[in-house]
Design a protein around this motif. Structure first.
Motif, PDB file in Angstrom:
ATOM      1  N   LYS A 164       0.868  -1.179   0.000  1.00  0.00           N
ATOM      2  CA  LYS A 164       0.000   0.000   0.000  1.00  0.00           C
ATOM      3  C   LYS A 164       0.903   1.227   0.000  1.00  0.00           C
ATOM      4  CE  LYS A 164      -4.228   1.657   2.141  1.00  0.00           C
ATOM      5  NZ  LYS A 164      -4.906   1.890   3.427  1.00  0.00           N
ATOM      6  N   ASN A 165       1.115   1.811  -1.196  1.00  0.00           N
ATOM      7  CA  ASN A 165       2.054   2.907  -1.352  1.00  0.00           C
ATOM      8  C   ASN A 165       1.587   3.819  -2.475  1.00  0.00           C
ATOM      9  OD1 ASN A 165       2.624   1.380  -3.677  1.00  0.00           O
ATOM     10  ND2 ASN A 165       4.349   0.346  -2.675  1.00  0.00           N
ATOM     11  N   ILE A 166       2.432   4.773  -2.869  1.00  0.00           N
ATOM     12  CA  ILE A 166       2.032   5.741  -3.888  1.00  0.00           C
ATOM     13  C   ILE A 166       1.756   5.071  -5.225  1.00  0.00           C
ATOM     14  CG2 ILE A 166       4.457   6.317  -4.367  1.00  0.00           C
ATOM     15  CD1 ILE A 166       1.364   8.611  -4.796  1.00  0.00           C
ATOM     16  N   GLU A 167       2.528   4.034  -5.556  1.00  0.00           N
ATOM     17  CA  GLU A 167       2.316   3.339  -6.837  1.00  0.00           C
ATOM     18  C   GLU A 167       0.957   2.646  -6.856  1.00  0.00           C
ATOM     19  OE1 GLU A 167       6.513   4.141  -6.259  1.00  0.00           O
ATOM     20  OE2 GLU A 167       5.124   2.986  -4.993  1.00  0.00           O
ATOM     21  N   LEU A 169      -1.705   3.417  -5.057  1.00  0.00           N
ATOM     22  CA  LEU A 169      -2.763   4.426  -5.087  1.00  0.00           C
ATOM     23  C   LEU A 169      -2.886   5.035  -6.470  1.00  0.00           C
ATOM     24  CD1 LEU A 169      -4.922   6.101  -3.674  1.00  0.00           C
ATOM     25  CD2 LEU A 169      -3.128   7.681  -2.933  1.00  0.00           C
ATOM     26  N   GLU A 170      -1.781   5.334  -7.115  1.00  0.00           N
ATOM     27  CA  GLU A 170      -1.808   5.889  -8.465  1.00  0.00           C
ATOM     28  C   GLU A 170      -2.533   4.946  -9.427  1.00  0.00           C
ATOM     29  OE1 GLU A 170      -1.201   8.470 -10.241  1.00  0.00           O
ATOM     30  OE2 GLU A 170      -0.324   9.791  -8.743  1.00  0.00           O
ATOM     31  N   ASP A 171      -2.272   3.655  -9.306  1.00  0.00           N
ATOM     32  CA  ASP A 171      -2.926   2.667 -10.156  1.00  0.00           C
ATOM     33  C   ASP A 171      -4.440   2.716  -9.984  1.00  0.00           C
ATOM     34  OD1 ASP A 171      -2.833   0.199 -11.896  1.00  0.00           O
ATOM     35  OD2 ASP A 171      -3.766  -0.660 -10.106  1.00  0.00           O
ATOM     36  N   ILE A 172      -4.907   2.848  -8.741  1.00  0.00           N
ATOM     37  CA  ILE A 172      -6.341   2.921  -8.462  1.00  0.00           C
ATOM     38  C   ILE A 172      -6.936   4.212  -9.024  1.00  0.00           C
ATOM     39  CG2 ILE A 172      -8.048   3.159  -6.614  1.00  0.00           C
ATOM     40  CD1 ILE A 172      -6.162   1.329  -4.932  1.00  0.00           C
ATOM     41  N   LEU A 173      -6.258   5.332  -8.774  1.00  0.00           N
ATOM     42  CA  LEU A 173      -6.767   6.623  -9.239  1.00  0.00           C
ATOM     43  C   LEU A 173      -6.890   6.665 -10.758  1.00  0.00           C
ATOM     44  CD1 LEU A 173      -4.774   9.044  -6.891  1.00  0.00           C
ATOM     45  CD2 LEU A 173      -7.177   8.388  -6.699  1.00  0.00           C
ATOM     46  N   GLN A 174      -5.941   6.062 -11.444  1.00  0.00           N
ATOM     47  CA  GLN A 174      -5.983   6.063 -12.906  1.00  0.00           C
ATOM     48  C   GLN A 174      -6.981   5.054 -13.467  1.00  0.00           C
ATOM     49  OE1 GLN A 174      -2.009   5.878 -14.626  1.00  0.00           O
ATOM     50  NE2 GLN A 174      -1.200   7.216 -13.019  1.00  0.00           N
ATOM     51  N   SER A 175      -7.136   3.926 -12.775  1.00  0.00           N
ATOM     52  CA  SER A 175      -8.036   2.885 -13.280  1.00  0.00           C
ATOM     53  C   SER A 175      -9.494   3.324 -13.231  1.00  0.00           C
ATOM     54  CB  SER A 175      -7.862   1.589 -12.473  1.00  0.00           C
ATOM     55  OG  SER A 175      -8.350   1.739 -11.149  1.00  0.00           O
ATOM     56  N   VAL A 194      -1.975   8.733   4.197  1.00  0.00           N
ATOM     57  CA  VAL A 194      -1.876  10.187   4.044  1.00  0.00           C
ATOM     58  C   VAL A 194      -0.792  10.593   3.054  1.00  0.00           C
ATOM     59  CG1 VAL A 194      -1.419  12.360   5.245  1.00  0.00           C
ATOM     60  CG2 VAL A 194      -2.820  10.584   6.340  1.00  0.00           C
ATOM     61  N   MET A 195       0.423  10.087   3.236  1.00  0.00           N
ATOM     62  CA  MET A 195       1.530  10.506   2.372  1.00  0.00           C
ATOM     63  C   MET A 195       1.276  10.166   0.897  1.00  0.00           C
ATOM     64  SD  MET A 195       4.341  12.161   2.667  1.00  0.00           S
ATOM     65  CE  MET A 195       4.842  12.870   1.105  1.00  0.00           C
TER      66      MET A 195
END
Length: 255
Positions: A164-167, A169-175, A194-195
Motif C-alpha cells: 500500500k504505497n504511492i504506486e 494508489l496511483e494505479d487505483i486513481l488512474q483505473s 496520508v503521504m
C-alpha cells in the motif's frame, strides 16, 4: 447532488473502519509474556522483547508488504534472535507454538469503529461515491469486508493490495479516472494513507489513533498546497468534507 459537490472518497479499512491494532497488541502481550518466561534466567526484559519484535516486524513489512505469514514469522524470528544471543536451545515445539499464536490474530472477531455505519450511511446518502482501499491478503481482508457487509456501501469499488504505497494508489486513481480535485483518502496511517494521497494530489483526512503501530508513523514531506485534515474519530469525517465544500462554494460566490 451537484456533480461538482459529489466527492470520491477512499476509505482505509484496518483501524479506520474496523479495529485491528488492538488484536495484534493482545497477541504481542501473550508473546512477550512467553519469551520473558522462557528467557527468565538470562534477564531479558519484556520491553526489550517488544522493541526487538517491532524492529523485526517493521523491517519485514518494508520488504514484503502486508503478507499474513509475516507477523507470526516475526515472533519466531524474535525468539531465534534471543536464543542466539543467550545460547538457549531452540525448540521446534516452541517455534510451532509461536507460529500458531501469531496466526491466531487473523481469527479474532471483527469489530467496527464507533460510527462506522452512521458515517458511511451519511456520506452515501449525501450522494458521495465511496471506495474502499485496504492493504493485506485478499482472503483475510475479504472476510472482514463480508462480515461487516461493506459491499453494501462500496459495491465493486473495493481495492485490496499487498503493498500500500504511492504506486498502488496511483494505479487505483488512474483505473477509475478519479477527479483528483474532488478525491479524498481517509485513514489512520501517515505512511500508507496520508503521504501517498498528498503525493498523488488528493485531499487526506488523517484519523489519529492512540498506540499507533510504529510502521504507520513517519514525518510528512509534501507540497504546501496539499490539503490535509487531522481528526481523532471516524465520526468527524463527514463534517470535515461538508465544511470543505461549504467553504469552496462560498469562495466561488465571492469571485
Amino acid at each position: 447532488m451537484n456533480s461538482t459537490l459529489r466527492q470520491q472518497i477512499l476509505f482505509d479499512l484496518d483501524d479506520t473502519l474496523v479495529h485491528c491494532n488492538k488484536y495484534f497488541d493482545l497477541i504481542l502481550d501473550q508473546f512477550a509474556d512467553l519469551l520473558t518466561d522462557w528467557f527468565k534466567p538470562y534477564g531479558i526484559a519484556t520491553e526489550e522483547i517488544r522493541e526487538k519484535q517491532t524492529e523485526i516486524d517493521v523491517a519485514g513489512v518494508h520488504q514484503i508488504g502486508f503478507a499474513s505469514s509475516h507477523f507470526p514469522e516475526s515472533l519466531v524470528d524474535t525468539y531465534r534472535y534471543y536464543a542466539r544471543l543467550t545460547g538457549r536451545k531452540l525448540l521446534s515445539e516452541e517455534e510451532d507454538r509461536l507460529m500458531k499464536l501469531g496466526l491466531s490474530v487473523y481469527e479474532q472477531p471483527i469489530e467496527p469503529y464507533p460510527g462506522m455505519v452512521e458515517t458511511l450511511n451519511l456520506l452515501r446518502n449525501q450522494g458521495h461515491e465511496l471506495h474502499l482501499y485496504t492493504g493485506g491478503e485478499t482472503g483475510i481482508q475479504q472476510r472482514k469486508i463480508e462480515q461487516m457487509r461493506l459491499a453494501d456501501y462500496f459495491e465493486d469499488r473495493i481495492y485490496i493490495r499487498q503493498h500500500k504505497n504511492i504506486e498502488a494508489l496511483e494505479d487505483i486513481l488512474q483505473s477509475r479516472r478519479f477527479d483528483r480535485s474532488r478525491s479524498w483518502m481517509i485513514g489512520n496511517s501517515l505512511r500508507t494513507d496520508v503521504m501517498p494521497a498528498l503525493s498523488a494530489g488528493i485531499k487526506a483526512i488523517y484519523i489519529k489513533i492512540p498506540n499507533e503501530w510504529l510502521y504507520n508513523i513517519m514525518e510528512l514531506r509534501h507540497d504546501g498546497d496539499a490539503e490535509m485534515h487531522t481528526v481523532t474519530s471516524l465520526e468527524e469525517v463527514p463534517r470535515v468534507i461538508f465544511n470543505h465544500l461549504h467553504q469552496a462554494e462560498r469562495q466561488k460566490r465571492t469571485l
